[in-house]
Design a protein around this motif. Structure first.
Motif, mmCIF file in Angstrom:
data_model
loop_
_atom_site.group_PDB
_atom_site.id
_atom_site.type_symbol
_atom_site.label_atom_id
_atom_site.label_comp_id
_atom_site.label_asym_id
_atom_site.label_seq_id
_atom_site.Cartn_x
_atom_site.Cartn_y
_atom_site.Cartn_z
ATOM 1 N N MET A 1 0.849 -1.199 0.000
ATOM 2 C CA MET A 1 0.000 0.000 0.000
ATOM 3 C C MET A 1 0.880 1.243 0.000
ATOM 4 O O MET A 1 1.817 1.359 0.786
ATOM 5 C CB MET A 1 -0.898 -0.004 1.250
ATOM 6 C CG MET A 1 -1.850 1.197 1.319
ATOM 7 S SD MET A 1 -2.911 1.180 2.790
ATOM 8 C CE MET A 1 -4.039 -0.130 2.357
ATOM 9 N N GLY A 2 0.597 2.182 -0.925
ATOM 10 C CA GLY A 2 1.373 3.407 -1.018
ATOM 11 C C GLY A 2 1.071 4.358 0.119
ATOM 12 O O GLY A 2 0.071 4.226 0.837
ATOM 13 N N LYS A 3 1.930 5.350 0.281
ATOM 14 C CA LYS A 3 1.779 6.303 1.373
ATOM 15 C C LYS A 3 0.488 7.096 1.253
ATOM 16 O O LYS A 3 -0.177 7.373 2.256
ATOM 17 C CB LYS A 3 2.991 7.237 1.406
ATOM 18 C CG LYS A 3 3.087 8.099 2.664
ATOM 19 C CD LYS A 3 3.190 7.282 3.942
ATOM 20 C CE LYS A 3 4.471 6.518 4.082
ATOM 21 N NZ LYS A 3 5.657 7.297 4.372
ATOM 22 N N SER A 4 0.094 7.485 0.031
ATOM 23 C CA SER A 4 -1.137 8.257 -0.128
ATOM 24 C C SER A 4 -2.353 7.443 0.293
ATOM 25 O O SER A 4 -3.316 7.980 0.848
ATOM 26 C CB SER A 4 -1.290 8.733 -1.575
ATOM 27 O OG SER A 4 -1.408 7.630 -2.454
ATOM 28 N N GLU A 5 -2.333 6.122 0.055
ATOM 29 C CA GLU A 5 -3.440 5.268 0.478
ATOM 30 C C GLU A 5 -3.508 5.181 1.998
ATOM 31 O O GLU A 5 -4.590 5.196 2.594
ATOM 32 C CB GLU A 5 -3.288 3.852 -0.106
ATOM 33 C CG GLU A 5 -3.627 3.739 -1.582
ATOM 34 C CD GLU A 5 -2.515 4.248 -2.473
ATOM 35 O OE1 GLU A 5 -1.397 4.469 -1.971
ATOM 36 O OE2 GLU A 5 -2.763 4.434 -3.682
ATOM 37 N N ILE A 6 -2.341 5.122 2.641
ATOM 38 C CA ILE A 6 -2.310 5.062 4.102
ATOM 39 C C ILE A 6 -2.834 6.368 4.693
ATOM 40 O O ILE A 6 -3.619 6.369 5.641
ATOM 41 C CB ILE A 6 -0.869 4.796 4.596
ATOM 42 C CG1 ILE A 6 -0.408 3.401 4.170
ATOM 43 C CG2 ILE A 6 -0.782 4.947 6.115
ATOM 44 C CD1 ILE A 6 1.052 3.132 4.418
ATOM 45 N N ILE A 7 -2.399 7.488 4.106
ATOM 46 C CA ILE A 7 -2.797 8.797 4.631
ATOM 47 C C ILE A 7 -4.310 8.987 4.545
ATOM 48 O O ILE A 7 -4.921 9.632 5.393
ATOM 49 C CB ILE A 7 -2.073 9.926 3.858
ATOM 50 C CG1 ILE A 7 -0.567 9.906 4.165
ATOM 51 C CG2 ILE A 7 -2.653 11.290 4.202
ATOM 52 C CD1 ILE A 7 -0.206 10.215 5.600
ATOM 53 N N THR A 8 -4.933 8.432 3.525
ATOM 54 C CA THR A 8 -6.373 8.645 3.326
ATOM 55 C C THR A 8 -7.227 7.500 3.858
ATOM 56 O O THR A 8 -8.457 7.575 3.811
ATOM 57 C CB THR A 8 -6.679 8.835 1.831
ATOM 58 O OG1 THR A 8 -6.191 7.697 1.101
ATOM 59 C CG2 THR A 8 -6.011 10.098 1.296
ATOM 60 N N GLU A 9 -6.601 6.446 4.356
ATOM 61 C CA GLU A 9 -7.351 5.286 4.827
ATOM 62 C C GLU A 9 -8.050 5.593 6.150
ATOM 63 O O GLU A 9 -7.426 6.040 7.109
ATOM 64 C CB GLU A 9 -6.410 4.085 5.000
ATOM 65 C CG GLU A 9 -7.138 2.807 5.369
ATOM 66 C CD GLU A 9 -6.189 1.627 5.510
ATOM 67 O OE1 GLU A 9 -6.668 0.510 5.750
ATOM 68 O OE2 GLU A 9 -4.960 1.828 5.379
ATOM 69 N N ASP A 10 -9.344 5.334 6.220
ATOM 70 C CA ASP A 10 -10.105 5.580 7.450
ATOM 71 C C ASP A 10 -10.146 4.293 8.264
ATOM 72 O O ASP A 10 -11.147 3.572 8.293
ATOM 73 C CB ASP A 10 -11.521 6.060 7.104
ATOM 74 C CG ASP A 10 -12.229 6.653 8.313
ATOM 75 O OD1 ASP A 10 -11.588 6.767 9.381
ATOM 76 O OD2 ASP A 10 -13.416 7.003 8.193
ATOM 77 N N SER A 11 -9.027 4.001 8.937
ATOM 78 C CA SER A 11 -8.893 2.772 9.723
ATOM 79 C C SER A 11 -8.389 3.108 11.120
ATOM 80 O O SER A 11 -7.188 2.988 11.410
ATOM 81 C CB SER A 11 -7.926 1.794 9.037
ATOM 82 O OG SER A 11 -8.356 1.476 7.743
ATOM 83 N N PRO A 12 -9.287 3.567 12.004
ATOM 84 C CA PRO A 12 -8.871 3.925 13.364
ATOM 85 C C PRO A 12 -8.185 2.747 14.059
ATOM 86 O O PRO A 12 -8.646 1.605 13.970
ATOM 87 C CB PRO A 12 -10.197 4.265 14.056
ATOM 88 C CG PRO A 12 -11.124 4.628 12.949
ATOM 89 C CD PRO A 12 -10.735 3.772 11.794
ATOM 90 N N GLY A 13 -7.052 3.037 14.704
ATOM 91 C CA GLY A 13 -6.307 2.001 15.405
ATOM 92 C C GLY A 13 -5.197 1.374 14.592
ATOM 93 O O GLY A 13 -4.292 0.741 15.153
ATOM 94 N N LYS A 14 -5.238 1.536 13.285
ATOM 95 C CA LYS A 14 -4.162 0.989 12.450
ATOM 96 C C LYS A 14 -2.884 1.767 12.694
ATOM 97 O O LYS A 14 -2.908 2.971 12.926
ATOM 98 C CB LYS A 14 -4.554 1.081 10.976
ATOM 99 C CG LYS A 14 -3.498 0.492 10.040
ATOM 100 C CD LYS A 14 -3.981 0.441 8.603
ATOM 101 C CE LYS A 14 -2.943 -0.179 7.690
ATOM 102 N NZ LYS A 14 -3.422 -0.330 6.298
#
Length: 654
Positions: A1-14
């Motif tokens: 997973m790219g950095k932009s996907e991580i920044i926009t991912e709505d996954s609280p606690g990840k």
């Protein structure tokens, strides 16, 4: 997973590994950011770059503004209309916004407004080490200072909530080792605020957004003062202010921001865990006075650890007068901590060691290795890239000044890749001069070109002062880049025309804001999010401002560039020469570059070293053979060196 996907991912606690600047951007995203504006400036640039990647996916607005002042005003305008906005900048960038900043606090904001400033202790990327926490103190607004990437994210998120509660901007101060270090960050939920921008000029206060309107600036200043008791009450409860103290402890440490991270590790290194009272501070202004007072009353000696100037130390000393006048407060003001440069774990540990008498355990094997590798480390400065258009501009300027520069020309610099023209990296020893007359120093390499260099846009203003002062010993020149031209030079160009200044202003147009990471600007043709936009031509703007002498040349063509510069030097009017060629790194990345690798015929080479003095990293020299060479891996085939060689030993290869 790219950095932009991580920044926009709505996954609280990840959990994710994020650079400090990315963490700040993520915190703003989690808070429901609606608008972000900035101007590139290391070490802050990645904040907006990260937001620009996320903006199309999450539907908020992002822009690279013409300069920090405009960026601040754009973000402030959004906050006044009730949406959450932010601006980010480096330490020097804050200087550009101080007028608006110090006035905006008199009326406050409606939507959350976060001001992020990345300071640069040790001046890794900057012309100074200024500590911008003082601006928050000066402006009477809260300053948050993270100790690591997790706090950077959490503070950025919380800042919007705090801003709306206080109806004031909130300041977040980062430093290089937070902004550019990566850490483990736990992500939170992304808020999706659907707020309609609104405007009410009398919202909670007559003429709310007009400091000159009734009841007037003094009453609005009084309103600002009235917020401080609430700020102090909130500050005391924040989780980033934490006191650990036990009965019988005589020594305590107060540490702010990244200084707290260093102090925690230093205490562990010395085996003093649980034996030292410790107050971690995340709000250097205002201080959590109750926690500070409790510590001061419980110990005999306190060491204050902070990155930058002694702001916390000064505030602690003032508080100690009432809390415990007999407590010893040590830090930068007393010499226990260095007053300039960066601090680190070793610096803090040595200070605590001197105060407590606790010896630092040093592994002799590590010290031995350090001594061994010292001989392997070659000190060097940065250089312009192989094939950089600025090399051609500086070479042509050197030749033109030799012919038409007069006895002692002055070349005023500016901020950008081309500032390296004043780094003085020519393998010489420079000694102070105490002459009472003008002194000329031969320019041998591009890195010896600039005589003055301070701030963005400063060179063309200095040039005018030198001219109107009556300087007559030589030509007066200023240089700047395309991004800097639009950022800071326009008023000075207007001033030159209006006040009939004379001098040559060279604008090095490489189409990108290159030094800070190749961000777009008004001459690039794209916005922060990659959308096509109008290209502003520097020559059109210059002519519209009344400049009569304007020439555009290709810096890869040394003869044409030298000729244009010579014309400018001889002109009896304010002259602008634009040297235009896209940044070579970007040209290669965009597959726009067609240069052929250069080759050198050693049978023809005379070892004159003229090509070496060009300063291109691709050019080598073999002392034993007394022959120059070209590194085929580094060479990009710009052909400048072939034009410099007096015996035609360098030619374009295959």
């Amino acid at each position: 997973m790219g950095k932009s996907e991580i920044i926009t991912e709505d996954s609280p606690g990840k959990r994710a590994l994020l650079m400090g600047n990315e963490a700040i951007a993520r915190g703003a995203i989690e808070a429901g950011l609606k608008l972000a504006a900035a101007y590139p400036g290391t070490p802050s640039s990645e904040i907006l770059e990260t937001l620009a990647e996320a903006a199309p996916k999450l539907g908020f607005y992002v822009e690279w503004s013409a300069n920090e002042k405009v960026a601040f005003e754009v973000a402030a305008g959004a906050a006044i209309s009730g949406v959450r906005s932010m601006t980010s900048m480096k330490n020097a960038g804050l200087n550009w916004v101080m007028d608006m900043f110090m006035t905006l606090v008199y009326s406050g904001v409606r939507g959350g407004f976060l001001i992020v400033v990345a300071d640069d202790p040790d001046a890794h990327y900057s012309s100074n080490e200024q500590d911008t926490r003082f601006a928050a103190f000066y402006g009477e607004i809260p300053c948050l200072e993270p100790a690591d990437a997790q706090e950077a994210k959490d503070m950025a998120r919380y800042a919007f909530e705090l801003s709306e509660k206080l109806e004031l901007p909130v300041f977040l101060r980062s430093v290089t080792r937070i902004s550019h270090a990566s850490g483990d960050v736990e992500l939170g939920k992304i808020e999706r605020l659907e707020r309609k921008p609104v405007f009410d000029r009398h919202w909670k206060m007559p003429w709310r957004w007009n400091v000159y309107g009734p009841p007037g600036a003094v009453k609005k200043h009084e309103w600002l003062h009235s917020k401080m008791p609430m700020i102090k009450e909130i500050i005391e409860q924040l989780p980033w202010n934490r006191l650990e103290i036990s009965e019988g402890q005589k020594f305590g440490v107060i540490a702010s921001g990244i200084g707290a991270s260093y102090a925690i590790d230093a205490i562990k290194l010395l085996g003093l865990e649980g034996k030292v009272a410790f107050l971690k501070i995340g709000t250097p202004s205002p201080l959590p006075e109750k926690l500070v007072s409790k510590l001061l009353k419980g110990v005999e000696t306190v060491l204050v650890v902070e990155e930058g100037e002694p702001l916390v130390e000064l505030l602690v000393k003032a508080l100690a007068k009432d809390a415990n006048p007999n407590v010893r407060i040590l830090g930068k003001l007393t010499g226990e901590m260095p007053q300039v440069g960066e601090i680190n774990i070793d610096v803090v540990a040595k200070a605590i060691s001197r105060i407590t008498g606790r010896e630092i355990s040093v592994d002799p094997q590590i010290e031995k290795i350090r001594e061994e590798i010292k001989s392997l480390v070659v000190p060097r400065s940065s250089t312009l890239c192989a094939g950089c258009p600025h090399l051609g501009t500086y070479w042509a300027l050197k030749r033109a000044l030799a012919a038409f520069g007069g006895k002692v020309p002055i070349v005023n610099g500016d901020i950008g890749c081309y500032e390296q023209g004043g780094y003085g990296i020519a393998g010489k020893e420079y000694k102070p001069s105490f002459s009472t007359e003008s002194v000329r120093y031969k320019i041998e390499a591009p890195y010896e070109t600039l005589d003055t260099n301070y701030i963005m846009g400063g060179g063309v203003g200095l040039m005018q002062g030198e001219y109107h002062a009556g300087y007559s010993d030589g030509s007066i020149v200023a240089v700047a880049g395309d991004s800097t031209f639009f950022h800071a030079c326009l008023p000075a160009v207007v001033n030159a025309v209006y006040n009939k200044s004379k001098g040559l202003f060279i604008v090095m147009d490489n189409s990108w804001t290159a030094m800070t990471g190749h961000q777009p600007n008004p001459v690039t043709g794209i916005t922060a999010t990659g959308n096509e936009t109008k290209v502003l031509c520097i020559e059109d703007v210059a002519k519209a401002l009344g400049v009569e002498f304007v020439k555009v040349v290709d810096p890869f063509d040394l003869k044409a560039t030298q000729s244009a510069i010579e014309e400018g030097l001889k002109s009896d009017k304010f002259a602008i020469v634009i040297t235009r060629r896209i940044c070579t790194l970007q040209a290669i990345r965009l597959k726009q570059y067609t240069g052929k690798k250069m080759s050198l015929d050693k049978d023809i080479c005379t070892g004159c070293k003229l090509c070496v003095s060009l300063g291109c990293p691709a050019i080598t020299f073999n002392v034993e053979e007394n022959k120059a060479g070209i590194d085929p891996i580094v060479c990009v085939g710009c052909g400048i060196c072939a034009q410099v060689c007096p015996v035609n030993a360098i030619k374009a290869g295959e």
